[in-house]
Design a protein around this motif. Structure first.
Motif, PDB file in Angstrom:
ATOM      1  N   ALA A 148     -25.088  59.786 -25.393  1.00  0.00           N
ATOM      2  CA  ALA A 148     -24.543  59.561 -24.295  1.00  0.00           C
ATOM      3  C   ALA A 148     -22.921  60.230 -24.133  1.00  0.00           C
ATOM      4  CB  ALA A 148     -24.361  57.890 -24.119  1.00  0.00           C
ATOM      5  N   ARG A 196     -19.368  53.961 -24.129  1.00  0.00           N
ATOM      6  CA  ARG A 196     -19.795  54.710 -25.401  1.00  0.00           C
ATOM      7  C   ARG A 196     -20.205  53.620 -26.370  1.00  0.00           C
ATOM      8  NH1 ARG A 196     -15.502  58.344 -24.390  1.00  0.00           N
ATOM      9  NH2 ARG A 196     -14.534  57.584 -26.399  1.00  0.00           N
ATOM     10  N   LYS A 205     -25.319  52.563 -12.904  1.00  0.00           N
ATOM     11  CA  LYS A 205     -24.703  51.953 -14.051  1.00  0.00           C
ATOM     12  C   LYS A 205     -24.993  50.292 -13.851  1.00  0.00           C
ATOM     13  CE  LYS A 205     -21.530  55.175 -15.989  1.00  0.00           C
ATOM     14  NZ  LYS A 205     -20.038  55.660 -16.179  1.00  0.00           N
ATOM     15  N   THR A 235     -22.650  59.605 -29.443  1.00  0.00           N
ATOM     16  CA  THR A 235     -21.964  59.588 -28.106  1.00  0.00           C
ATOM     17  C   THR A 235     -20.717  60.286 -28.139  1.00  0.00           C
ATOM     18  OG1 THR A 235     -20.700  57.483 -29.052  1.00  0.00           O
ATOM     19  CG2 THR A 235     -22.754  57.169 -27.921  1.00  0.00           C
ATOM     20  N   VAL A 286     -23.458  51.336 -25.401  1.00  0.00           N
ATOM     21  CA  VAL A 286     -24.647  51.944 -25.324  1.00  0.00           C
ATOM     22  C   VAL A 286     -25.640  51.704 -26.458  1.00  0.00           C
ATOM     23  CG1 VAL A 286     -25.922  54.206 -25.511  1.00  0.00           C
ATOM     24  CG2 VAL A 286     -23.928  54.215 -24.011  1.00  0.00           C
TER      25      VAL A 286
END
Length: 225
Positions: free
Chosen positions: A9, A17, A116, A46, A20
């Protein structure tokens, strides 16, 4: 696709981050980080920038979740191109529902675009599709794109749109003609006009595959299942 999908990510917000791994690897309510079809998810890296991600193990991910607007001055086109050149597929994960932003990401080579605020299960489904090389767009975005009147989105007549929908999803001209109850030649004329309109809008689509991508980008058809 079954097995383990390695995910990375890129987001300039630390909270994204840091979270995730929890919502992707957890696999919802399924123990062991897997979905019902046996697909597992593993976060391998990430970073706040694409350059930083590609300098580490994240470059070996199957799918990179990419934020649309990073704070380092890069564009989505640059970032999608850089990730694609390294190998991973790109799923844009953004809060933006702006049609131009969605189309810019998809045109740059992203295979998917998810919001999101999608449920975690929806984003995992998107990851699975993208990892298998298939396009994926949030159902809400498909509606927004279909009702968008941006200058680079050609205005198609109902018959042109219908011919595009049928042809771009794989039907040969003869089958499109039968479905629409018109002649083969009329179908060809509709498709020629569609191509001309896209060319005038700066989004030429001379091949059937390119017509498919334009139809997906503009919400005329859903991505292939």
């Amino acid at each position: 696709m079954t097995g383990i999908i390695d995910i990375a990510a890129v987001d300039d917000h630390p909270i994204i981050r840091d979270s995730v791994a929890s919502w992707v690897s957890a696999g919802g309510h399924h123990a062991g980080g897997t979905d019902p079809d046996g697909t597992g998810f593993r976060v391998v890296g990430t970073a706040a920038t694409v350059a930083a991600l590609l300098a580490g193990p994240g470059r070996h991910a199957h799918v990179v979740l990419l934020d649309l607007d990073l704070g380092d001055g890069t564009t989505v086109e640059e970032n999608v191109a850089a990730i694609g050149a390294a190998g991973p597929a790109v799923l844009v994960l953004s809060a933006s529902e702006r049609p131009p932003a969605v189309r810019a990401a998809m045109r740059a080579g992203a295979l998917g675009y998810a919001l999101k605020n999608e449920p975690a299960a929806g984003i995992r489904a998107a990851i699975t599709e993208v990892a298998a090389g298939r396009d994926w767009i949030s159902p809400r975005l498909a509606y927004i794109l279909a009702t968008d009147d941006a200058p680079d989105r050609p205005a198609l007549s109902e018959q042109e749109r219908r011919a595009l929908q049928l042809y771009a999803t794989g039907m040969p001209v003869k089958s499109v003609a039968r479905r629409m109850a018109i002649s083969d030649e009329t179908v060809k004329q509709y498709l020629q006009r569609v191509r001309q309109k896209y060319a005038r809008a700066g989004r030429a689509a001379p091949t059937k595959l390119e017509l498919y991508h334009r139809a997906v980008e503009d919400g005329h058809i859903p991505p292939s299942p």
